[in-house]
Scaffold this active site. Structure first.
Site, PDB file in Angstrom:
ATOM      1  N   GLU A   1       0.845  -1.205   0.000  1.00 34.03           N
ATOM      2  CA  GLU A   1       0.000   0.000   0.000  1.00 34.03           C
ATOM      3  C   GLU A   1       0.879   1.253   0.000  1.00 34.03           C
ATOM      4  O   GLU A   1       1.794   1.380   0.805  1.00 34.03           O
ATOM      5  CB  GLU A   1      -0.900  -0.011   1.254  1.00 34.03           C
ATOM      6  CG  GLU A   1      -1.797   1.217   1.381  1.00 34.03           C
ATOM      7  CD  GLU A   1      -2.660   1.188   2.651  1.00 34.03           C
ATOM      8  OE1 GLU A   1      -2.385   0.380   3.562  1.00 34.03           O
ATOM      9  OE2 GLU A   1      -3.614   1.991   2.729  1.00 34.03           O
TER      10      GLU A   1
ATOM     11  N   LYS B   1       1.420   5.613   0.051  1.00 35.46           N
ATOM     12  CA  LYS B   1       0.847   6.753   0.774  1.00 35.46           C
ATOM     13  C   LYS B   1       1.581   8.026   0.372  1.00 35.46           C
ATOM     14  O   LYS B   1       2.761   7.982   0.030  1.00 35.46           O
ATOM     15  CB  LYS B   1       0.980   6.505   2.279  1.00 35.46           C
ATOM     16  CG  LYS B   1       0.210   7.485   3.137  1.00 35.46           C
ATOM     17  CD  LYS B   1      -0.096   6.917   4.499  1.00 35.46           C
ATOM     18  CE  LYS B   1      -0.697   7.986   5.392  1.00 35.46           C
ATOM     19  NZ  LYS B   1      -1.216   7.469   6.637  1.00 35.46           N
TER      20      LYS B   1
ATOM     21  N   ASP C   1      -5.313   3.013  -1.472  1.00 35.44           N
ATOM     22  CA  ASP C   1      -6.215   3.564  -0.445  1.00 35.44           C
ATOM     23  C   ASP C   1      -6.595   4.947  -0.952  1.00 35.44           C
ATOM     24  O   ASP C   1      -5.702   5.767  -1.254  1.00 35.44           O
ATOM     25  CB  ASP C   1      -5.444   3.621   0.885  1.00 35.44           C
ATOM     26  CG  ASP C   1      -6.224   4.226   2.029  1.00 35.44           C
ATOM     27  OD1 ASP C   1      -6.826   5.300   1.824  1.00 35.44           O
ATOM     28  OD2 ASP C   1      -6.225   3.663   3.138  1.00 35.44           O
TER      29      ASP C   1
ATOM     30  N   HIS D   1      -4.882   8.249   0.094  1.00 35.79           N
ATOM     31  CA  HIS D   1      -3.422   8.332   0.032  1.00 35.79           C
ATOM     32  C   HIS D   1      -2.862   9.002  -1.219  1.00 35.79           C
ATOM     33  O   HIS D   1      -1.749   8.710  -1.639  1.00 35.79           O
ATOM     34  CB  HIS D   1      -2.823   6.918   0.163  1.00 35.79           C
ATOM     35  CG  HIS D   1      -3.002   6.338   1.529  1.00 35.79           C
ATOM     36  ND1 HIS D   1      -2.386   5.172   1.936  1.00 35.79           N
ATOM     37  CD2 HIS D   1      -3.728   6.759   2.588  1.00 35.79           C
ATOM     38  CE1 HIS D   1      -2.722   4.905   3.183  1.00 35.79           C
ATOM     39  NE2 HIS D   1      -3.542   5.849   3.596  1.00 35.79           N
TER      40      HIS D   1
ATOM     41  N   HIS E   1      -8.350  -0.054  -0.383  1.00 34.65           N
ATOM     42  CA  HIS E   1      -8.854   0.392   0.903  1.00 34.65           C
ATOM     43  C   HIS E   1      -9.806   1.525   0.589  1.00 34.65           C
ATOM     44  O   HIS E   1      -9.372   2.564   0.061  1.00 34.65           O
ATOM     45  CB  HIS E   1      -7.723   0.930   1.795  1.00 34.65           C
ATOM     46  CG  HIS E   1      -7.055  -0.132   2.598  1.00 34.65           C
ATOM     47  ND1 HIS E   1      -6.036   0.142   3.480  1.00 34.65           N
ATOM     48  CD2 HIS E   1      -7.279  -1.465   2.676  1.00 34.65           C
ATOM     49  CE1 HIS E   1      -5.653  -0.986   4.059  1.00 34.65           C
ATOM     50  NE2 HIS E   1      -6.391  -1.980   3.579  1.00 34.65           N
TER      51      HIS E   1
ATOM     52  N   ASP F   1     -11.414   0.943   5.159  1.00 31.74           N
ATOM     53  CA  ASP F   1     -10.350   1.393   6.056  1.00 31.74           C
ATOM     54  C   ASP F   1     -10.672   2.797   6.559  1.00 31.74           C
ATOM     55  O   ASP F   1     -10.341   3.782   5.917  1.00 31.74           O
ATOM     56  CB  ASP F   1      -8.994   1.374   5.325  1.00 31.74           C
ATOM     57  CG  ASP F   1      -7.853   1.799   6.245  1.00 31.74           C
ATOM     58  OD1 ASP F   1      -8.053   1.827   7.475  1.00 31.74           O
ATOM     59  OD2 ASP F   1      -6.758   2.105   5.733  1.00 31.74           O
TER      60      ASP F   1
HETATM   61  C1  RNT Z   1      -2.742   4.110   7.013  1.00 33.06           C
HETATM   62  C2  RNT Z   1      -3.130   3.051   6.054  1.00 33.06           C
HETATM   63  C3  RNT Z   1      -3.320   1.676   6.633  1.00 33.06           C
HETATM   64  C4  RNT Z   1      -4.003   1.687   7.976  1.00 33.06           C
HETATM   65  C5  RNT Z   1      -4.417   0.329   8.504  1.00 33.06           C
HETATM   66  C6  RNT Z   1      -4.801   0.368   9.935  1.00 33.06           C
HETATM   67  O1  RNT Z   1      -2.715   5.347   6.449  1.00 33.06           O
HETATM   68  O2  RNT Z   1      -4.270   3.435   5.373  1.00 33.06           O
HETATM   69  O3  RNT Z   1      -3.968   0.871   5.729  1.00 33.06           O
HETATM   70  O4  RNT Z   1      -5.143   2.505   7.963  1.00 33.06           O
HETATM   71  O5  RNT Z   1      -3.413  -0.584   8.257  1.00 33.06           O
HETATM   72 ZN    ZN Z   2      -5.262   1.987   4.168  1.00 34.62          ZN
END
Ligand code: RNT
Ligand code: ZN
Length: 418
Positions: A223, A225, A258, A261, A285, A325
Site C-alpha cells: 500500500e 501513501k 487507499d 493516500h 482500501h 479502512d
Molecule cells: C494508514 C493506512 C493503513 C491503515 C491500517 C490500519 O494510512 O491506510 O492501511 O489505515 O493498516
Molecule cells: Zn489503508
C-alpha cells in the site's frame, strides 16, 4: 414493498438493467470489514498509544477493550448489514492466553486461533495485516527502511510471521487471505537521502516475500501513501515506489490503493481501470479523506460511487479485493461501521444497476451529447426500491430499524463499558 420492487424492476428493465441479476451478483462479492474501527486502532498486544503516522480523533464512549467485546460488536455489524463480509485483522489484535506473550517478530498462528474460530462461526473469510506501527521497534519513524539492520530484521521477521498466519487463515477458512503491507516510514522534514530508504525498503519487502506461500491462498499487497501525520515531507512507500514494486513482483504480490493516500485532485476511481490493464488482481482500501487522509466513515458520495462503477464496468469484481479502512472515534463505532459498510454496498448495487453496456456503446459511437443526457437520466432510476429488495433478500432491515438496534445495544451494552 414487493409491488414497489416489481415496478422498479420494470423501469430498470426498460433501461436495459436486470435488477434480479444485480442483486444476485452483489451477494457474491466479499467486502472486508476492518476490525480496527471497533477500538480506534488500539489492538490487544500493547498498552501504548496509537503511533507511527496514523491518528484517530474522538473519544466516544463504549469502545471495545477486550477480544470478547470486539467480537460482540463485529457480530452486531455483520448481523445488521447486507452482503458478504470478510474480516480484516491487524497483527496487533493477537489474542494471548494465560499470561503468554509473543512480540511481533515471534507471532504464531495459535495467537489468532480465536479469530479463526470467530470467522468460522460467522462463515466468513479473513484478511490480515502486519502491524508496523505502535511499537518501540519503530525507531525514528522507520521500520523496514531503517538504516540499522537490527531494526529492519525485526520487522522482516514480523512480515514473515504474518505470511505464515495468513496461510493459516486461508487454509482454515478455505478463502484466500489478502495480506497488506503498509508502513508509515518517512520523515517529518526534508531528507538528505531519498533513495537509500527506498532501496532498503525494497530489499526488506523482498525478504518478507521470500517466505514460502501459495499465491492462490495468500495475496500480499503493498500500500502506498503520500504523507502521514508527523511524516509530512517524505514517505518511503510512495505511489511510484509501491506500484513499481508490485509490477516487478507481479507473480507474488498486488498493488493496494487507499483513496485517502493521493493528492487531493487525484482519484482512485480513474486509477482502477489503469491498473487493471497491467495487473491480474489488485486491492483497495475504501475510505473518506476530508482535506487529508482523515479516515472518515465512508458515505455514498461521488467518489465511492465512481470507485464502484469502475470496478463493475471493468467487469473486475473478481479481480479487485475490496476492504474498508476508516476509524472514527467521535461517534458510535457500530454505527460508523454500518454506515460505511452500507454505503459501499449501495455504491456497488448502484453500479450494477447502471445501464453500462448502453452508455459504453454511446461513447464508442462518439455520441457524447446523448451520453451526457443518459448518464444524467440514469441517476434518477428508482434505486431505493432495488436496495430495499436487496436488504430484504439478505434478511436485514432496509429502513432505519437497524439503527434502533444500535441505539438499544448502546444503551444495554456499550454504555456499561468503562
Ligand atoms: C494508514 C493506512 C493503513 C491503515 C491500517 C490500519 O494510512 O491506510 O492501511 O489505515 O493498516
Ligand atoms: Zn489503508
Amino acid at each position: 414493498m414487493s409491488t414497489r420492487y416489481e415496478s422498479a424492476k420494470e423501469i430498470f428493465a426498460a433501461a436495459g438493467v436486470d435488477t434480479d441479476a444485480a442483486i444476485a451478483k452483489l451477494k457474491s462479492v466479499p467486502v472486508a470489514l476492518h476490525c480496527w474501527q471497533g477500538d480506534d486502532v488500539t489492538g490487544f498486544d500493547q498498552d501504548g498509544p496509537l503511533s507511527g503516522g496514523i491518528q484517530t480523533t474522538g473519544n466516544y464512549p463504549g469502545k471495545a477493550t477486550t477480544p470478547e467485546e470486539l467480537f460482540a460488536d463485529m457480530e452486531m455489524v455483520m448481523k445488521l448489514n447486507p452482503g458478504t463480509k470478510k474480516l480484516n485483522v491487524h497483527a496487533c489484535y493477537a489474542i494471548f492466553e494465560d499470561g503468554e506473550y509473543a512480540d511481533r517478530d515471534k507471532l504464531e498462528p495459535k495467537h489468532f486461533k480465536k479469530w479463526v474460530d470467530f470467522a468460522k462461526a460467522n462463515n466468513v473469510g479473513l484478511d490480515f495485516n502486519p502491524t508496523f506501527f505502535s511499537h518501540p521497534m519503530q525507531k525514528d519513524g522507520l521500520t523496514l527502511s531503517h538504516p540499522d539492520k537490527e531494526v529492519r530484521d525485526f520487522w522482516i521477521e514480523h512480515g514473515k510471521a504474518c505470511i505464515r498466519i495468513s496461510t493459516y487463515f486461508a487454509k482454515e477458512t478455505g478463502i484466500p487471505c489478502v495480506m497488506n503491507i503498509w508502513t508509515g516510514d518517512g520523515f517529518k522534514d526534508i531528507p538528505a537521502d531519498r533513495m537509500g530508504p527506498r532501496m532498503r525498503y525494497k530489499d526488506s519487502i523482498e525478504k518478507i516475500l521470500s517466505e514460502t506461500y501459495d499465491f492462490n491462498l495468500v495475496k500480499p499487497c503493498v500500500e502506498s501513501k503520500v504523507f502521514g501525520i508527523g511524516v509530512e515531507s517524505y514517505t518511503v512507500g510512495s505511489a511510484e515506489f509501491t506500484l513499481s514494486f508490485a509490477s516487478e513482483h507481479k507473480e507474488k504480490c498486488l498493488p493496494l490503493m487507499d483513496n485517502g493516500h493521493y493528492h487531493p485532485t487525484e482519484v482512485v476511481s480513474d486509477k482502477i481501470p489503469a491498473l487493471l490493464c497491467f495487473f491480474p488482481e489488485l486491492a483497495l482500501h475504501v475510505t473518506r479523506p476530508v482535506r487529508w487522509d482523515s479516515d472518515h466513515v465512508v458515505l455514498l458520495d461521488d467518489e465511492t460511487k465512481e470507485i464502484a462503477k469502475e470496478i463493475v464496468r471493468s467487469d473486475a469484481l473478481d479481480r479487485v479485493y475490496i476492504a474498508l479502512d476508516f476509524f472514527d472515534a467521535s461517534i458510535n463505532r457500530i454505527s460508523a461501521w454500518s454506515v460505511g459498510f452500507r454505503s459501499l454496498q449501495k455504491a456497488l448495487l448502484m453500479a450494477l444497476c447502471t445501464p453500462n453496456a448502453e452508455l459504453k456503446s454511446l461513447q464508442d459511437k462518439s455520441s457524447f451529447t446523448k451520453l451526457m443526457v443518459m448518464q444524467e437520466e440514469a441517476k434518477l432510476l428508482p434505486f431505493e426500491d432495488v436496495w430495499a429488495k436487496y436488504c430484504e433478500t439478505c434478511g436485514v432491515a432496509s429502513d432505519l430499524s437497524w439503527f434502533d438496534e444500535i441505539e438499544k445495544y448502546e444503551k444495554e451494552v456499550l454504555s456499561k463499558r468503562i
